[in-house]
Design an enzyme around this catalytic site. Structure first.
Site, PDB file in Angstrom:
ATOM      1  N   LEU A  99     -28.028   4.095 -63.267  1.00 45.81           N
ATOM      2  CA  LEU A  99     -28.118   5.539 -63.483  1.00 45.81           C
ATOM      3  C   LEU A  99     -26.858   6.206 -62.940  1.00 45.81           C
ATOM      4  O   LEU A  99     -26.367   5.841 -61.868  1.00 45.81           O
ATOM      5  CB  LEU A  99     -29.337   6.128 -62.769  1.00 45.81           C
ATOM      6  CG  LEU A  99     -30.681   6.116 -63.498  1.00 45.81           C
ATOM      7  CD1 LEU A  99     -31.774   6.649 -62.581  1.00 45.81           C
ATOM      8  CD2 LEU A  99     -30.625   6.919 -64.786  1.00 45.81           C
ATOM      9  N   ASP A 100     -26.345   7.197 -63.653  1.00 48.74           N
ATOM     10  CA  ASP A 100     -25.223   7.973 -63.151  1.00 48.74           C
ATOM     11  C   ASP A 100     -25.618   8.688 -61.861  1.00 48.74           C
ATOM     12  O   ASP A 100     -26.799   8.998 -61.652  1.00 48.74           O
ATOM     13  CB  ASP A 100     -24.783   9.009 -64.188  1.00 48.74           C
ATOM     14  CG  ASP A 100     -24.153   8.372 -65.424  1.00 48.74           C
ATOM     15  OD1 ASP A 100     -23.592   7.274 -65.298  1.00 48.74           O
ATOM     16  OD2 ASP A 100     -24.220   8.992 -66.502  1.00 48.74           O
ATOM     17  N   PRO A 101     -24.645   8.994 -60.985  1.00 51.07           N
ATOM     18  CA  PRO A 101     -24.975   9.649 -59.715  1.00 51.07           C
ATOM     19  C   PRO A 101     -25.772  10.944 -59.860  1.00 51.07           C
ATOM     20  O   PRO A 101     -26.686  11.201 -59.071  1.00 51.07           O
ATOM     21  CB  PRO A 101     -23.594   9.915 -59.102  1.00 51.07           C
ATOM     22  CG  PRO A 101     -22.733   8.835 -59.652  1.00 51.07           C
ATOM     23  CD  PRO A 101     -23.216   8.617 -61.059  1.00 51.07           C
ATOM     24  N   ALA A 144     -27.865  11.732 -62.196  1.00 48.26           N
ATOM     25  CA  ALA A 144     -29.184  11.506 -62.793  1.00 48.26           C
ATOM     26  C   ALA A 144     -30.202  11.126 -61.723  1.00 48.26           C
ATOM     27  O   ALA A 144     -29.856  10.610 -60.665  1.00 48.26           O
ATOM     28  CB  ALA A 144     -29.096  10.410 -63.848  1.00 48.26           C
ATOM     29  N   ARG A 167     -25.612  10.929 -72.431  1.00 52.63           N
ATOM     30  CA  ARG A 167     -24.458  11.834 -72.439  1.00 52.63           C
ATOM     31  C   ARG A 167     -23.807  11.872 -73.822  1.00 52.63           C
ATOM     32  O   ARG A 167     -23.326  12.922 -74.268  1.00 52.63           O
ATOM     33  CB  ARG A 167     -23.434  11.380 -71.402  1.00 52.63           C
ATOM     34  CG  ARG A 167     -23.823  11.695 -69.966  1.00 52.63           C
ATOM     35  CD  ARG A 167     -22.720  11.288 -69.008  1.00 52.63           C
ATOM     36  NE  ARG A 167     -22.634   9.846 -68.845  1.00 52.63           N
ATOM     37  CZ  ARG A 167     -21.492   9.178 -68.674  1.00 52.63           C
ATOM     38  NH1 ARG A 167     -20.328   9.823 -68.680  1.00 52.63           N
ATOM     39  NH2 ARG A 167     -21.502   7.871 -68.495  1.00 52.63           N
TER      40      ARG A 167
END
Length: 314
Positions: free
Chosen positions: A37-39, A41, A174
């Protein structure tokens, strides 16, 4: 300790940060995660503990999200963490216009990953190339979007839509935000992302880092059993003597096993790449594969998870 943790990742933490925190809290060296997961998120981040790290490759791949897309905005990262490229108000954009575009993003589609992503081009991560100022565009990839459902709409100069998204592996939310904005000629970026389902784990059953720490201090934390997220795989049960042989790396003939396959799926046995392997008493032993040989169909060990203690395991 071995099994899984269904972690509710907080905003501002990388997936690696979460692994490091869990490792410290549990005083455990072997910790891994599935589905980065992106930071920015939040939501479900499956964490494997101990020998369960060897099972990460066998977890189901489907995922689900709640995403907020903001229109009239474009950034370098296709989310609000990046540098602003475009800010053009779109007060006339309507929900009907957005909804009319959504079908083109469902089903099997081609998707270009964001420039800031972990995809490799010529052996280097895209985010490293982007930070060096190198304009490299990744090749489009085939992904599958099972459903896109509108949850909410907020009009204004920079309108926002909330979507429930169910998708297959490799999908970038995204990129959906970016491409939807392009299709509407307004620009679009991901404003918020919550993962509600990943690798068989649901947000409703997840633990925050604070809840995990509280349970550890109280001595009540119990990892999720290692075979719990493997229900999508068919199963084989072995008698005690055959279980011992299999756990020692020996191949077994199919007639030495008891197959348990979901009756609703009439498929060739070889269509299943991997099988759960249990002792007849239910103890999880590992993952196996069926292969053809001169003496018939064989069950071959892929991962021997636990070959000890099945005599008294219930």
């Amino acid at each position: 300790m071995q099994g899984f943790l269904n972690l509710n990742k907080p905003a501002g933490f990388t997936s690696h940060d979460c692994v490091a925190r869990v490792r410290r809290l549990l005083k455990l060296k072997r910790v891994g995660h599935a589905g980065t997961l992106d930071p920015a998120a939040t939501g479900v981040l499956p964490i494997a503990l101990g020998r369960a790290t060897r099972l990460l490759q066998f977890l189901p791949q489907d995922k689900a999200y709640r995403a907020t897309i903001r229109f009239g905005i474009c950034t370098t990262t296709d989310d609000l963490e990046g540098d602003l490229l475009l800010a053009h108000p779109a007060p006339d954009l309507t929900l009907d216009q957005v909804a009319a575009c959504l079908p083109q993003f469902q089903g099997v589609i081609q998707q270009v990953p964001p420039n800031y992503s972990a995809v490799q081009v010529q052996g280097e991560r895209l985010y490293n190339l982007a930070r060096k100022g190198k304009a490299v565009v990744a090749q489009a990839r085939t992904v599958e979007i099972f459903s896109l459902t509108v949850l909410d709409w907020r009009s204004g100069d920079f309108p926002e839509i909330d979507l429930a998204i169910a998708c297959g592996p490799g999908t970038y939310i995204r990129a959906i935000a970016r491409d939807l904005g392009q299709a509407l000629q307004t620009g679009g970026t991901l404003a918020a992302l919550l993962r509600t389902l990943s690798s068989g784990f649901d947000l409703a059953d997840s633990l925050t880092l604070e809840e995990l720490e509280t349970q550890i201090q109280a001595g009540t934390f119990q990892p999720i059993p290692a075979d719990a997220p493997l229900s999508h795989l068919p199963a084989v049960a072995l008698l005690d003597s055959n279980a011992r042989r299999w756990c020692q790396g020996q191949k077994l003939r199919l007639d030495q096993t008891s197959l348990r396959v979901r009756a609703a799926e009439e498929r060739n046995l070889y269509d299943y790449p991997s099988w759960q392997v249990h002792h007849e008493n239910g103890h999880f032993l590992g993952i196996g594969q069926l292969i053809e040989s001169e003496i018939g169909t064989l069950l071959v060990p892929q991962v021997v998870f636990d070959g000890a203690g099945f005599d008294d395991a219930g």
